[in-house]
Design a protein around this motif. Structure first.
Motif, PDB file in Angstrom:
ATOM      1  N   PHE A  53       1.134  -1.002  -0.014  1.00 54.92           N
ATOM      2  CA  PHE A  53       0.211  -0.001  -0.355  1.00 54.92           C
ATOM      3  C   PHE A  53       1.093   0.989   0.189  1.00 54.92           C
ATOM      4  O   PHE A  53       0.331   2.871  -0.528  1.00 54.92           O
ATOM      5  CB  PHE A  53      -0.670  -0.007   1.294  1.00 54.92           C
ATOM      6  CG  PHE A  53      -1.986   1.795   1.360  1.00 54.92           C
ATOM      7  CD1 PHE A  53      -2.339   1.369   1.344  1.00 54.92           C
ATOM      8  CD2 PHE A  53      -1.149   2.236   2.582  1.00 54.92           C
ATOM      9  CE1 PHE A  53      -3.215   2.834   0.832  1.00 54.92           C
ATOM     10  CE2 PHE A  53      -1.800   3.808   3.222  1.00 54.92           C
ATOM     11  CZ  PHE A  53      -2.514   4.308   2.142  1.00 54.92           C
ATOM     12  N   ASN A  57       1.386   0.168  -4.494  1.00 52.10           N
ATOM     13  CA  ASN A  57       0.849  -0.996  -5.405  1.00 52.10           C
ATOM     14  C   ASN A  57      -0.643  -1.304  -4.929  1.00 52.10           C
ATOM     15  O   ASN A  57      -1.107  -2.460  -3.883  1.00 52.10           O
ATOM     16  CB  ASN A  57       1.220  -2.181  -5.061  1.00 52.10           C
ATOM     17  CG  ASN A  57       2.967  -1.470  -6.164  1.00 52.10           C
ATOM     18  OD1 ASN A  57       2.898  -0.857  -6.884  1.00 52.10           O
ATOM     19  ND2 ASN A  57       4.001  -2.132  -5.637  1.00 52.10           N
ATOM     20  N   ARG A  58      -1.489  -0.286  -4.730  1.00 53.66           N
ATOM     21  CA  ARG A  58      -2.631  -0.137  -3.941  1.00 53.66           C
ATOM     22  C   ARG A  58      -3.590  -2.266  -4.989  1.00 53.66           C
ATOM     23  O   ARG A  58      -3.912  -2.570  -4.019  1.00 53.66           O
ATOM     24  CB  ARG A  58      -3.978   0.632  -4.575  1.00 53.66           C
ATOM     25  CG  ARG A  58      -5.007   0.743  -4.473  1.00 53.66           C
ATOM     26  CD  ARG A  58      -6.553   1.543  -4.301  1.00 53.66           C
ATOM     27  NE  ARG A  58      -6.205   2.777  -4.583  1.00 53.66           N
ATOM     28  CZ  ARG A  58      -5.994   3.806  -5.304  1.00 53.66           C
ATOM     29  NH1 ARG A  58      -7.955   3.379  -5.502  1.00 53.66           N
ATOM     30  NH2 ARG A  58      -5.987   4.991  -4.607  1.00 53.66           N
ATOM     31  N   GLU A  59      -3.760  -2.224  -5.772  1.00 51.27           N
ATOM     32  CA  GLU A  59      -3.717  -3.366  -6.267  1.00 51.27           C
ATOM     33  C   GLU A  59      -3.396  -5.253  -5.418  1.00 51.27           C
ATOM     34  O   GLU A  59      -3.862  -5.478  -5.356  1.00 51.27           O
ATOM     35  CB  GLU A  59      -4.046  -3.811  -7.764  1.00 51.27           C
ATOM     36  CG  GLU A  59      -4.740  -2.984  -8.686  1.00 51.27           C
ATOM     37  CD  GLU A  59      -6.396  -2.902  -8.277  1.00 51.27           C
ATOM     38  OE1 GLU A  59      -7.214  -3.961  -7.778  1.00 51.27           O
ATOM     39  OE2 GLU A  59      -6.890  -2.312  -7.537  1.00 51.27           O
ATOM     40  N   GLU A  60      -1.892  -4.767  -5.901  1.00 57.35           N
ATOM     41  CA  GLU A  60      -1.554  -6.112  -4.919  1.00 57.35           C
ATOM     42  C   GLU A  60      -1.373  -5.539  -3.262  1.00 57.35           C
ATOM     43  O   GLU A  60      -1.882  -6.380  -2.617  1.00 57.35           O
ATOM     44  CB  GLU A  60      -0.141  -5.355  -4.821  1.00 57.35           C
ATOM     45  CG  GLU A  60       0.909  -6.825  -3.938  1.00 57.35           C
ATOM     46  CD  GLU A  60       3.046  -6.348  -3.964  1.00 57.35           C
ATOM     47  OE1 GLU A  60       2.833  -7.400  -3.911  1.00 57.35           O
ATOM     48  OE2 GLU A  60       2.637  -5.209  -4.824  1.00 57.35           O
ATOM     49  N   LEU A  62      -4.602  -4.596  -2.138  1.00 52.65           N
ATOM     50  CA  LEU A  62      -6.022  -5.424  -1.640  1.00 52.65           C
ATOM     51  C   LEU A  62      -5.832  -7.542  -2.004  1.00 52.65           C
ATOM     52  O   LEU A  62      -6.518  -7.743  -1.154  1.00 52.65           O
ATOM     53  CB  LEU A  62      -6.739  -4.765  -2.384  1.00 52.65           C
ATOM     54  CG  LEU A  62      -7.469  -3.452  -2.602  1.00 52.65           C
ATOM     55  CD1 LEU A  62      -7.977  -3.087  -3.873  1.00 52.65           C
ATOM     56  CD2 LEU A  62      -8.135  -3.616  -1.151  1.00 52.65           C
ATOM     57  N   GLU A  63      -4.842  -8.071  -2.958  1.00 56.92           N
ATOM     58  CA  GLU A  63      -4.275  -8.903  -3.361  1.00 56.92           C
ATOM     59  C   GLU A  63      -4.537  -9.009  -1.730  1.00 56.92           C
ATOM     60  O   GLU A  63      -5.093 -10.447  -1.699  1.00 56.92           O
ATOM     61  CB  GLU A  63      -3.912  -9.278  -4.854  1.00 56.92           C
ATOM     62  CG  GLU A  63      -3.956 -11.079  -4.310  1.00 56.92           C
ATOM     63  CD  GLU A  63      -2.961 -10.884  -6.089  1.00 56.92           C
ATOM     64  OE1 GLU A  63      -2.532 -11.594  -6.343  1.00 56.92           O
ATOM     65  OE2 GLU A  63      -3.267 -10.072  -6.968  1.00 56.92           O
ATOM     66  N   THR A  66      -6.824  -9.466   0.819  1.00 58.99           N
ATOM     67  CA  THR A  66      -7.429 -10.390   0.919  1.00 58.99           C
ATOM     68  C   THR A  66      -7.550 -12.061   1.002  1.00 58.99           C
ATOM     69  O   THR A  66      -8.408 -12.992   1.447  1.00 58.99           O
ATOM     70  CB  THR A  66      -8.274 -11.002  -0.847  1.00 58.99           C
ATOM     71  OG1 THR A  66      -8.887  -9.432  -1.434  1.00 58.99           O
ATOM     72  CG2 THR A  66      -9.400 -11.663  -0.828  1.00 58.99           C
ATOM     73  N   GLU A  99      -9.927  -2.052   4.326  1.00 63.00           N
ATOM     74  CA  GLU A  99     -10.244  -1.966   2.906  1.00 63.00           C
ATOM     75  C   GLU A  99     -10.153  -0.461   2.634  1.00 63.00           C
ATOM     76  O   GLU A  99     -10.269  -0.023   1.304  1.00 63.00           O
ATOM     77  CB  GLU A  99     -11.605  -2.415   2.861  1.00 63.00           C
ATOM     78  CG  GLU A  99     -11.018  -4.042   2.778  1.00 63.00           C
ATOM     79  CD  GLU A  99     -12.203  -4.957   2.632  1.00 63.00           C
ATOM     80  OE1 GLU A  99     -12.089  -6.493   2.048  1.00 63.00           O
ATOM     81  OE2 GLU A  99     -13.464  -5.245   2.573  1.00 63.00           O
ATOM     82  N   HIS A 103      -7.759   1.895   0.108  1.00 61.10           N
ATOM     83  CA  HIS A 103      -8.876   2.236  -1.438  1.00 61.10           C
ATOM     84  C   HIS A 103      -7.938   4.120  -1.326  1.00 61.10           C
ATOM     85  O   HIS A 103      -8.124   4.743  -2.207  1.00 61.10           O
ATOM     86  CB  HIS A 103     -10.298   2.446  -1.298  1.00 61.10           C
ATOM     87  CG  HIS A 103     -10.656   1.250  -2.084  1.00 61.10           C
ATOM     88  ND1 HIS A 103     -10.949  -0.223  -0.699  1.00 61.10           N
ATOM     89  CD2 HIS A 103     -11.201   0.284  -3.098  1.00 61.10           C
ATOM     90  CE1 HIS A 103     -10.787  -0.953  -2.121  1.00 61.10           C
ATOM     91  NE2 HIS A 103     -10.714  -0.393  -2.861  1.00 61.10           N
ATOM     92  N   LYS A 105      -5.012   6.955  -0.551  1.00 61.70           N
ATOM     93  CA  LYS A 105      -3.535   7.128  -1.253  1.00 61.70           C
ATOM     94  C   LYS A 105      -2.587   7.647   0.228  1.00 61.70           C
ATOM     95  O   LYS A 105      -3.639   8.331   0.735  1.00 61.70           O
ATOM     96  CB  LYS A 105      -2.892   8.301  -2.120  1.00 61.70           C
ATOM     97  CG  LYS A 105      -3.904   7.738  -3.597  1.00 61.70           C
ATOM     98  CD  LYS A 105      -3.205   8.870  -4.410  1.00 61.70           C
ATOM     99  CE  LYS A 105      -3.275   8.816  -5.325  1.00 61.70           C
ATOM    100  NZ  LYS A 105      -3.649   9.416  -7.022  1.00 61.70           N
TER     101      LYS A 105
END
Length: 419
Positions: A53, A57-60, A62-63, A66, A99, A103, A105
């Motif tokens: 974060f 690397n927001r998507e990483e 969140l993954e 999860t 979460e 989302h 920055k």
């Protein structure tokens, strides 16, 4: 009243959580406060979330989060039936905390985000375990320790504000009519309700704080070892159980890097002479180790290894002596960067520092020191500390080592060598 602390290894699987339940059942008629860490490698997983974060690397992030979520949901699924829906509802509230943050920055420093994310590991574990105990008809109250333990905003190593925390902890525990209270170790919150952590392995410290404030009869830390050993049995085959220790000796062991007890744990216990028991959750019938204020004689050599060490060589640029002024400036830098040398050796015009290899802080320390000194840095080193040494153990452990620096007192020998 007794305080129990269960670490991550004791709750890292469905089987071990059931084992915890069996231990609690055997004490079910006693007043207990149970401090629980995050499950297994959850803290490591959440650290990766925080790092991704902060790097953007927001998507990483969140993954990765999860994956942590799913591990806990799976554990709840295998443990719970009647309590399942209520547990999942509470877990989802905690998941949402993270979460929402992921989302955004990052606009503050890394340590702040580290604490907001990593603290949730303890919330997940205690939520599941509290509901599991209810499933097993062990009534308990679950408390969010962030509502009770007030700290400063020194994120990742927060200082506890006892005057605020003590009455809240006392009221929350003592006003509960039942016997079992479940809460988290390692975490707290600021005046602004921002989550903080007390330093790695800080759950031991939390347990000691509760023991002190509640005037507990004893604190038991449940581990996956027989008790306190004189060395790490994974690296020293002849490691032996120490059945009895005093507070001073454990403080020394913790100072030199022994992982069995968190360094801050002893003082709250020592101040009120509260015994500390270290017992094995895999076999509760074992005697374990008792730590108290009494003098102990004839201790075996106690061996502590710290890997991933750095030796920083500092030499004055103009051949002036290492005196009060440069030493004062150096300690000011330590405070600014928040580093704690494990060993310092001074000479006439040179100084050597042994530190844990935190890459970012070592780089910053070298940069600041270069304003006063010529700086050289040597990495991939090991610090070996032996308390109550004799010639036999020195020969056995050190004769084959490539020694870079050594300090020796009547009680303790410390040696820096290549790994």
């Amino acid at each position: 009243m007794k305080i129990f602390k269960f670490g991550g290894a004791s709750v890292n699987s469905v089987e071990r959580i059931k084992n915890l339940g069996s231990i609690i059942k055997s004490y079910n008629k006693e007043k207990l406060v149970i401090i629980i860490s995050a499950m297994g490698k959850t803290t490591n997983g959440l650290e990766k979330v925080a790092s991704a974060f902060f790097k953007g690397n927001r998507e990483e992030a969140l993954e990765l989060f999860t994956a942590v979520k799913n591990q806990h949901l799976t554990t709840a699924k295998y443990l719970l039936v009647l309590q399942y829906n209520e547990c999942i509802q509470q877990l989802n509230d905690f998941f949402t905390e993270v979460e929402w943050l992921l989302h955004d920055k990052p606009v503050r420093n890394f340590d702040y985000y580290y604490d907001q994310i990593v603290c949730t590991g303890e919330l997940f574990s205690t939520c599941i375990i509290s509901h599991y105990l209810k499933e097993e008809k062990i009534n308990n109250q679950w408390l969010d320790v962030r509502d009770l333990l007030r700290t400063d905003n020194n994120f990742r190593d927060a200082g506890v504000q006892f005057e605020f925390s003590a009455p809240r902890i006392s009221a929350a525990v003592n006003e509960y009519a039942g016997n079992i209270t479940i809460t988290q170790g390692f975490i707290g919150a600021t005046d602004d309700n921002e989550s903080t952590t007390l330093g790695r392995e800080g759950s031991d410290y939390t347990a000691a704080i509760f023991a002190n404030i509640l005037n507990a009869a004893e604190l038991t830390i449940w581990k996956d070892v027989e008790g306190v050993m004189n060395a790490d049995p994974k690296t020293y085959q002849e490691a032996q159980l120490i059945k009895e220790l005093n507070f001073n000796e454990v403080i020394e062991m913790a100072y030199y890097g022994a992982q069995v007890i968190h360094p801050k744990t002893i003082k709250p216990l020592q101040n009120k002479n509260i015994p500390l028991l270290v017992k094995c959750f895999l076999d509760p019938s074992l005697e374990g180790t008792i730590i108290h204020h009494k003098h102990i004689k004839n201790l075996p050599p106690i061996i502590v290894n710290k890997d991933h060490q750095v030796l920083m060589h500092l030499k004055t640029k103009d051949f002036s002596f290492i005196g009060e002024e440069p030493m004062s400036a150096l300690y000011q830098i330590f405070g600014e960067i928040k580093v704690k040398p494990n060993l310092i050796q001074t000479g006439a015009i040179s100084l050597q520092l042994c530190l844990d290899d935190h890459n970012e802080k070592i780089g910053l320390l070298a940069e600041k020191c270069s304003e006063m000194f010529d700086v050289q840095v040597e990495k991939s080193l090991r610090l070996i500390t032996i308390r109550h040494y004799d010639e036999k153990i020195i020969q056995e452990l050190l004769s084959s080592q490539f020694i870079l620096l050594q300090q020796k007192t009547r009680e303790t020998i410390q040696t820096i060598c290549r790994m």
